[in-house]
Write a protein that holds these residues in place. Sequence first.
Motif, PDB file in Angstrom:
ATOM      1  N   ILE A 191       0.863  -1.186   0.000  1.00 20.11           N
ATOM      2  CA  ILE A 191       0.000   0.000   0.000  1.00 20.11           C
ATOM      3  C   ILE A 191       0.894   1.229   0.000  1.00 20.11           C
ATOM      4  O   ILE A 191       1.831   1.333   0.798  1.00 20.11           O
ATOM      5  N   ILE A 192       0.598   2.174  -0.897  1.00 19.38           N
ATOM      6  CA  ILE A 192       1.360   3.413  -0.979  1.00 19.38           C
ATOM      7  C   ILE A 192       0.412   4.594  -0.837  1.00 19.38           C
ATOM      8  O   ILE A 192      -0.622   4.658  -1.515  1.00 19.38           O
ATOM      9  N   VAL A 193       0.747   5.519   0.057  1.00 20.30           N
ATOM     10  CA  VAL A 193       0.038   6.796   0.143  1.00 20.30           C
ATOM     11  C   VAL A 193       0.961   7.844  -0.450  1.00 20.30           C
ATOM     12  O   VAL A 193       2.119   7.972  -0.041  1.00 20.30           O
ATOM     13  N   ILE A 194       0.465   8.607  -1.414  1.00 17.86           N
ATOM     14  CA  ILE A 194       1.253   9.678  -2.009  1.00 17.86           C
ATOM     15  C   ILE A 194       0.457  10.975  -1.916  1.00 17.86           C
ATOM     16  O   ILE A 194      -0.703  11.029  -2.314  1.00 17.86           O
ATOM     17  N   GLY A 195       1.081  12.001  -1.344  1.00 15.37           N
ATOM     18  CA  GLY A 195       0.387  13.268  -1.217  1.00 15.37           C
ATOM     19  C   GLY A 195       0.882  14.085  -0.047  1.00 15.37           C
ATOM     20  O   GLY A 195       1.954  13.845   0.500  1.00 15.37           O
TER      21      GLY A 195
ATOM     22  N   ASN B 230      -3.642  11.080   7.908  1.00 17.28           N
ATOM     23  CA  ASN B 230      -4.676  10.325   8.635  1.00 17.28           C
ATOM     24  C   ASN B 230      -4.959   8.996   7.948  1.00 17.28           C
ATOM     25  O   ASN B 230      -5.140   7.963   8.617  1.00 17.28           O
ATOM     26  N   CYS B 231      -4.991   9.000   6.625  1.00 16.06           N
ATOM     27  CA  CYS B 231      -5.189   7.749   5.887  1.00 16.06           C
ATOM     28  C   CYS B 231      -4.025   6.792   6.143  1.00 16.06           C
ATOM     29  O   CYS B 231      -4.221   5.590   6.347  1.00 16.06           O
ATOM     30  N   ALA B 232      -2.817   7.336   6.135  1.00 11.04           N
ATOM     31  CA  ALA B 232      -1.638   6.506   6.381  1.00 11.04           C
ATOM     32  C   ALA B 232      -1.675   5.911   7.785  1.00 11.04           C
ATOM     33  O   ALA B 232      -1.340   4.733   7.980  1.00 11.04           O
ATOM     34  N   LYS B 233      -2.086   6.705   8.748  1.00 10.17           N
ATOM     35  CA  LYS B 233      -2.155   6.213  10.128  1.00 10.17           C
ATOM     36  C   LYS B 233      -3.154   5.072  10.259  1.00 10.17           C
ATOM     37  O   LYS B 233      -2.892   4.062  10.930  1.00 10.17           O
ATOM     38  N   LEU B 234      -4.313   5.212   9.598  1.00  7.94           N
ATOM     39  CA  LEU B 234      -5.324   4.158   9.639  1.00  7.94           C
ATOM     40  C   LEU B 234      -4.796   2.880   9.003  1.00  7.94           C
ATOM     41  O   LEU B 234      -4.999   1.771   9.533  1.00  7.94           O
ATOM     42  N   LEU B 235      -4.112   3.005   7.894  1.00  5.47           N
ATOM     43  CA  LEU B 235      -3.551   1.840   7.210  1.00  5.47           C
ATOM     44  C   LEU B 235      -2.464   1.177   8.048  1.00  5.47           C
ATOM     45  O   LEU B 235      -2.348  -0.040   8.077  1.00  5.47           O
ATOM     46  N   LYS B 236      -1.673   2.000   8.733  1.00 11.42           N
ATOM     47  CA  LYS B 236      -0.643   1.457   9.614  1.00 11.42           C
ATOM     48  C   LYS B 236      -1.273   0.640  10.738  1.00 11.42           C
ATOM     49  O   LYS B 236      -0.759  -0.422  11.124  1.00 11.42           O
ATOM     50  N   GLU B 237      -2.397   1.137  11.264  1.00  9.94           N
ATOM     51  CA  GLU B 237      -3.103   0.419  12.330  1.00  9.94           C
ATOM     52  C   GLU B 237      -3.649  -0.921  11.846  1.00  9.94           C
ATOM     53  O   GLU B 237      -3.912  -1.819  12.647  1.00  9.94           O
ATOM     54  N   LYS B 238      -3.834  -1.040  10.531  1.00 11.33           N
ATOM     55  CA  LYS B 238      -4.311  -2.298   9.960  1.00 11.33           C
ATOM     56  C   LYS B 238      -3.151  -3.261   9.685  1.00 11.33           C
ATOM     57  O   LYS B 238      -3.342  -4.320   9.088  1.00 11.33           O
ATOM     58  N   ASN B 239      -1.953  -2.846  10.078  1.00 11.47           N
ATOM     59  CA  ASN B 239      -0.765  -3.701   9.992  1.00 11.47           C
ATOM     60  C   ASN B 239      -0.437  -4.081   8.551  1.00 11.47           C
ATOM     61  O   ASN B 239      -0.030  -5.215   8.256  1.00 11.47           O
TER      62      ASN B 239
ATOM     63  N   ASN C 263       1.409  -6.624  -6.252  1.00 16.54           N
ATOM     64  CA  ASN C 263       0.071  -6.066  -6.373  1.00 16.54           C
ATOM     65  C   ASN C 263      -0.017  -4.874  -5.413  1.00 16.54           C
ATOM     66  O   ASN C 263       0.126  -5.037  -4.199  1.00 16.54           O
ATOM     67  N   THR C 264      -0.228  -3.698  -5.965  1.00 14.71           N
ATOM     68  CA  THR C 264      -0.075  -2.466  -5.188  1.00 14.71           C
ATOM     69  C   THR C 264      -1.301  -1.575  -5.307  1.00 14.71           C
ATOM     70  O   THR C 264      -1.819  -1.348  -6.405  1.00 14.71           O
ATOM     71  N   LEU C 265      -1.740  -1.066  -4.155  1.00 18.69           N
ATOM     72  CA  LEU C 265      -2.781  -0.050  -4.115  1.00 18.69           C
ATOM     73  C   LEU C 265      -2.121   1.283  -3.796  1.00 18.69           C
ATOM     74  O   LEU C 265      -1.431   1.415  -2.788  1.00 18.69           O
ATOM     75  N   ILE C 266      -2.322   2.261  -4.669  1.00 19.63           N
ATOM     76  CA  ILE C 266      -1.785   3.600  -4.459  1.00 19.63           C
ATOM     77  C   ILE C 266      -2.933   4.529  -4.088  1.00 19.63           C
ATOM     78  O   ILE C 266      -3.942   4.590  -4.798  1.00 19.63           O
ATOM     79  N   ILE C 267      -2.778   5.248  -2.985  1.00 21.26           N
ATOM     80  CA  ILE C 267      -3.799   6.175  -2.497  1.00 21.26           C
ATOM     81  C   ILE C 267      -3.271   7.590  -2.673  1.00 21.26           C
ATOM     82  O   ILE C 267      -2.299   7.995  -2.022  1.00 21.26           O
ATOM     83  N   SER C 268      -3.892   8.321  -3.578  1.00 21.47           N
ATOM     84  CA  SER C 268      -3.446   9.663  -3.938  1.00 21.47           C
ATOM     85  C   SER C 268      -4.297  10.694  -3.212  1.00 21.47           C
ATOM     86  O   SER C 268      -5.521  10.717  -3.352  1.00 21.47           O
ATOM     87  N   VAL C 269      -3.627  11.565  -2.431  1.00 24.19           N
ATOM     88  CA  VAL C 269      -4.345  12.569  -1.628  1.00 24.19           C
ATOM     89  C   VAL C 269      -3.649  13.926  -1.759  1.00 24.19           C
ATOM     90  O   VAL C 269      -2.505  14.075  -1.332  1.00 24.19           O
TER      91      VAL C 269
END
Length: 295
Positions: A16-20, A27-36, A81-87
């Motif tokens: 999982i990649i957060v870019i922005g 906040n999105c990154a923190k939530l994803l981190k909590e999901k391990n 297999n990668t999900l990129i989250i653009s913010v």
Amino acid sequence: MNIQDELKESSKFEKIIVIGVGTVATNCAKLLKEKNLDLLFIESRNDNSAFAKNFCEKNNIEYVQLDKEALTNFFLNLDQNTLIISVSNRYLFPASILSKSNIKVINYHGALLPKYPGRNAEAWAIYSNDTTAGITWHYVVEVVDAGAIITQKAIAITTKTTSFSLLRIFSKIAFEAFSEIIDNVLLDEVTAIQQHNTERQSINYSWQKPNNGQLDLGWNSEQLSAFLRAMDYGPLEVLGLPFVLYQNVKYEFSNYKIAEECSSSNDTNVKLENNELVVIVNGFKITLSNLKVIE
């Protein structure tokens, strides 16, 4: 196995990649981190800020900063297999990346698409006297802000709403929406809605401003108010300072005030005094202050 481990095990994405930039991204990154999840935060060099880097260090999130060319090469070489989250991200994904079968990109946009694709959508919604605004999470395709819609949230625009206040509300509801959809996105179980080209509006670019940044003294009180509130990004000054032409002199101004007057006259009265331009129209008194003559 707990819920988070089950989600990680069932996710269709290995990385999982957060870019922005900004609080929605972190906040999105923190939530994803909590999901391990296996998480990386990327910041473009054009969006360099100590805020994101410090946040990632504090929350033990992998962080890198890359320029445009390096970003493209990095994404092209991804084989997981990668999900990129653009913010709030300025990097535009080229077709060469979006066509890769192992990559999906979702994006947060501050408008109710297909209205107001492009930049500074909150300002255009206010300037257009819309009564509602909102946010959209959508899949990214080659055409800017044209991908299938995952979810949207709408809020009311009032006569007090500014671009700055709208951005603050958007940050809240954008993260709320992300929290609601992310599990289904990770499981690739989203029923997205395609946008209709017939409803799509022209793209707004970062250099464009409502009425080119000029307040028109011929407007009624409603349009004067809409313009001032659209240009008002508070300390951010995203669109720069507005200006007004009065008696063939061009004035830039940094403050304004809108107040109701007792008069019910529809006539417009304009006067300049004490470095303030006072406009009385439609029963409203609009004061433009901190005037500066510009060429």
